[in-house]
Motif scaffolding. Structure first.
Motif, PDB file in Angstrom:
ATOM      1  N   VAL A 244       0.853  -1.185   0.000  1.00 50.50           N
ATOM      2  CA  VAL A 244       0.000   0.000   0.000  1.00 50.50           C
ATOM      3  C   VAL A 244       0.892   1.239   0.000  1.00 50.50           C
ATOM      4  CG1 VAL A 244      -1.780   1.288   1.219  1.00 50.50           C
ATOM      5  CG2 VAL A 244      -1.825  -1.211   1.224  1.00 50.50           C
ATOM      6  N   THR A 245       0.665   2.140  -0.953  1.00 48.39           N
ATOM      7  CA  THR A 245       1.453   3.369  -1.081  1.00 48.39           C
ATOM      8  C   THR A 245       0.507   4.553  -1.277  1.00 48.39           C
ATOM      9  OG1 THR A 245       1.663   3.030  -3.469  1.00 48.39           O
ATOM     10  CG2 THR A 245       3.436   2.175  -2.079  1.00 48.39           C
TER      11      THR A 245
ATOM     12  N   GLN B 120      -6.966  -1.815  -6.923  1.00 53.04           N
ATOM     13  CA  GLN B 120      -5.730  -1.042  -6.902  1.00 53.04           C
ATOM     14  C   GLN B 120      -5.990   0.430  -6.621  1.00 53.04           C
ATOM     15  OE1 GLN B 120      -3.532  -1.019 -10.583  1.00 53.04           O
ATOM     16  NE2 GLN B 120      -1.632  -0.444  -9.610  1.00 53.04           N
ATOM     17  N   THR B 121      -7.077   0.965  -7.146  1.00 51.41           N
ATOM     18  CA  THR B 121      -7.396   2.382  -6.980  1.00 51.41           C
ATOM     19  C   THR B 121      -8.856   2.534  -6.555  1.00 51.41           C
ATOM     20  OG1 THR B 121      -7.970   2.558  -9.329  1.00 51.41           O
ATOM     21  CG2 THR B 121      -5.696   3.081  -8.715  1.00 51.41           C
TER      22      THR B 121
ATOM     23  N   THR C 286      -3.966   9.197  -5.243  1.00 54.26           N
ATOM     24  CA  THR C 286      -2.597   8.736  -4.937  1.00 54.26           C
ATOM     25  C   THR C 286      -2.579   7.425  -4.168  1.00 54.26           C
ATOM     26  OG1 THR C 286      -2.446   9.907  -2.794  1.00 54.26           O
ATOM     27  CG2 THR C 286      -1.934  11.166  -4.792  1.00 54.26           C
ATOM     28  N   PHE C 287      -3.744   6.990  -3.696  1.00 51.91           N
ATOM     29  CA  PHE C 287      -3.850   5.785  -2.860  1.00 51.91           C
ATOM     30  C   PHE C 287      -3.784   4.564  -3.780  1.00 51.91           C
ATOM     31  CE2 PHE C 287      -5.258   2.647  -0.091  1.00 51.91           C
ATOM     32  CZ  PHE C 287      -5.516   3.112   1.171  1.00 51.91           C
ATOM     33  N   LEU C 288      -2.753   3.723  -3.636  1.00 47.96           N
ATOM     34  CA  LEU C 288      -2.561   2.558  -4.504  1.00 47.96           C
ATOM     35  C   LEU C 288      -2.377   1.296  -3.666  1.00 47.96           C
ATOM     36  CD1 LEU C 288      -0.112   3.982  -7.211  1.00 47.96           C
ATOM     37  CD2 LEU C 288      -2.584   3.703  -7.375  1.00 47.96           C
TER      38      LEU C 288
ATOM     39  N   SER D 116      -2.049   7.999   6.210  1.00 46.75           N
ATOM     40  CA  SER D 116      -0.965   7.391   5.429  1.00 46.75           C
ATOM     41  C   SER D 116       0.059   6.715   6.327  1.00 46.75           C
ATOM     42  CB  SER D 116      -0.288   8.454   4.552  1.00 46.75           C
ATOM     43  OG  SER D 116       0.350   9.425   5.359  1.00 46.75           O
ATOM     44  N   ASN D 117       0.343   7.306   7.499  1.00 45.89           N
ATOM     45  CA  ASN D 117       1.301   6.693   8.418  1.00 45.89           C
ATOM     46  C   ASN D 117       0.786   5.383   8.988  1.00 45.89           C
ATOM     47  OD1 ASN D 117       3.122   8.821   8.124  1.00 45.89           O
ATOM     48  ND2 ASN D 117       2.210  10.000   9.782  1.00 45.89           N
ATOM     49  N   ILE D 118      -0.538   5.192   8.943  1.00 47.10           N
ATOM     50  CA  ILE D 118      -1.121   3.960   9.479  1.00 47.10           C
ATOM     51  C   ILE D 118      -1.170   2.863   8.422  1.00 47.10           C
ATOM     52  CG2 ILE D 118      -3.235   2.954  10.444  1.00 47.10           C
ATOM     53  CD1 ILE D 118      -3.840   5.687  11.676  1.00 47.10           C
ATOM     54  N   ILE D 119      -1.613   3.187   7.219  1.00 43.70           N
ATOM     55  CA  ILE D 119      -1.956   2.121   6.265  1.00 43.70           C
ATOM     56  C   ILE D 119      -0.832   1.779   5.285  1.00 43.70           C
ATOM     57  CG2 ILE D 119      -4.412   2.533   6.467  1.00 43.70           C
ATOM     58  CD1 ILE D 119      -2.630   3.847   3.429  1.00 43.70           C
ATOM     59  N   ARG D 120       0.132   2.681   5.077  1.00 44.82           N
ATOM     60  CA  ARG D 120       1.186   2.376   4.101  1.00 44.82           C
ATOM     61  C   ARG D 120       2.087   1.265   4.605  1.00 44.82           C
ATOM     62  NH1 ARG D 120       3.421   8.185   2.087  1.00 44.82           N
ATOM     63  NH2 ARG D 120       3.828   8.334   4.325  1.00 44.82           N
ATOM     64  N   GLY D 121       2.469   0.358   3.718  1.00 43.08           N
ATOM     65  CA  GLY D 121       3.367  -0.728   4.090  1.00 43.08           C
ATOM     66  C   GLY D 121       3.033  -1.999   3.337  1.00 43.08           C
ATOM     67  N   THR D 122       3.547  -3.118   3.815  1.00 48.16           N
ATOM     68  CA  THR D 122       3.344  -4.418   3.178  1.00 48.16           C
ATOM     69  C   THR D 122       2.383  -5.249   4.017  1.00 48.16           C
ATOM     70  OG1 THR D 122       5.298  -5.312   4.307  1.00 48.16           O
ATOM     71  CG2 THR D 122       5.607  -4.386   2.102  1.00 48.16           C
TER      72      THR D 122
END
Length: 283
Positions: free
Chosen positions: A39-40, A118-119, A132-134, A48-54
């Protein structure tokens, strides 16, 4: 349902009802389930600090795969799961949240795809789509790996169908002892305090923005009034100059000066504002 701001949105989902029994049907199993996600993006700084990552595969819910982030955030799991339309179409789709079917969510997509889209994700759930959420798949398998299942999860391939009671979250750990319970309560209070602080900061930011807009609007009105006043004074000055020339006119140029007064009045009198009546009497 009612949801809070994007940095800590909560969704009051209705209590689940026991699902009707369904025989195993391979045509209903999600095909090409992703072994993991990346998630990027995300324009919301807090979310974003919560959900971004693998994310890795973490079982199933409502005939769709569940994914879990590789690390916790502030002591909370971060899950990606699907919720069907048993509680209404407004709840159907893919969700980011700390618990399956919980009342706190961070992002939402109304897609009914077999895997997370994906989007098309919204932050908050009822806001605009964040371009921008992918959500990107890492790899694919022909079928699921052996994983725990939640909710109305279907039986594993090749196994006879079994009725399972719906569950809203992963199995709970054994009841902690008193010291552990006190630690968890202190952590919960810390998180609640941090959430309230974020809310206050957000409201303060909105208040400052409103005040700034009001100051700009007041300044614009002042500038417009000053410009109008200057135009009015200039028009009055021009008209009075012509009137003064008529008062000192001779019989030879009186008629010409009167025509000039009429022309100047027609052009400048509308600009004289409240002084127009007095100027007309002077003329």
């Amino acid at each position: 349902p009612q949801y809070a701001q994007s940095y800590g949105a909560t969704a009051q989902q209705p209590a689940p009802t026991a699902p009707a029994y369904q025989a195993a049907d391979s045509s209903q199993k999600p095909q090409g389930a992703m072994a993991g996600l990346t998630v990027t993006g995300c324009q919301n700084g807090t979310v974003s600090n919560i959900i971004r990552g693998t994310y890795s595969s973490f079982g199933e819910n409502h005939l769709r795969p569940v994914y879990k982030k590789s690390e916790q955030v502030n002591g909370l799991d971060v899950l990606v799961y699907y919720w069907d339309d048993r509680d209404g179409p407004n709840f159907c789709g893919w969700w980011f949240g700390p618990k399956i079917g919980g009342d706190q969510v961070w992002a939402y997509s109304n897609e009914r795809s077999q895997v997370p889209p994906q989007t098309g994700w919204k932050v908050p759930y009822d806001g605009p789509v964040d371009p921008t959420f992918l959500v990107t798949q890492q790899a694919q398998h022909s079928q699921y790996s052996a994983q725990p299942t939640y909710g109305n999860a279907s039986p594993a391939y090749g196994q006879p169908p079994q009725m399972q009671p719906p569950q809203m979250q992963p199995p709970q750990q054994p009841q902690p002892h008193q010291q552990q319970a006190q630690h968890e309560e202190a952590e919960r209070q810390r998180q609640e305090s941090a959430r309230q602080q974020q809310q206050q900061q957000y409201e303060e930011m909105l208040r400052r923005e409103r005040e700034q807009k009001q100051r700009e609007e007041d300044r614009r009105k002042q500038d417009e009034e000053e410009r109008r006043r200057r135009v009015e004074q200039q028009a009055v000055h021009v008209v009075r100059q012509v009137i003064q020339r008529v008062r000192t006119a001779t019989p030879e140029n009186l008629e010409a000066l009167r025509r000039e007064v009429d022309s100047v009045l027609a052009q400048e009198l509308p600009k004289c504002g409240l002084q127009a009546i007095g100027i007309r009497e002077e003329a």
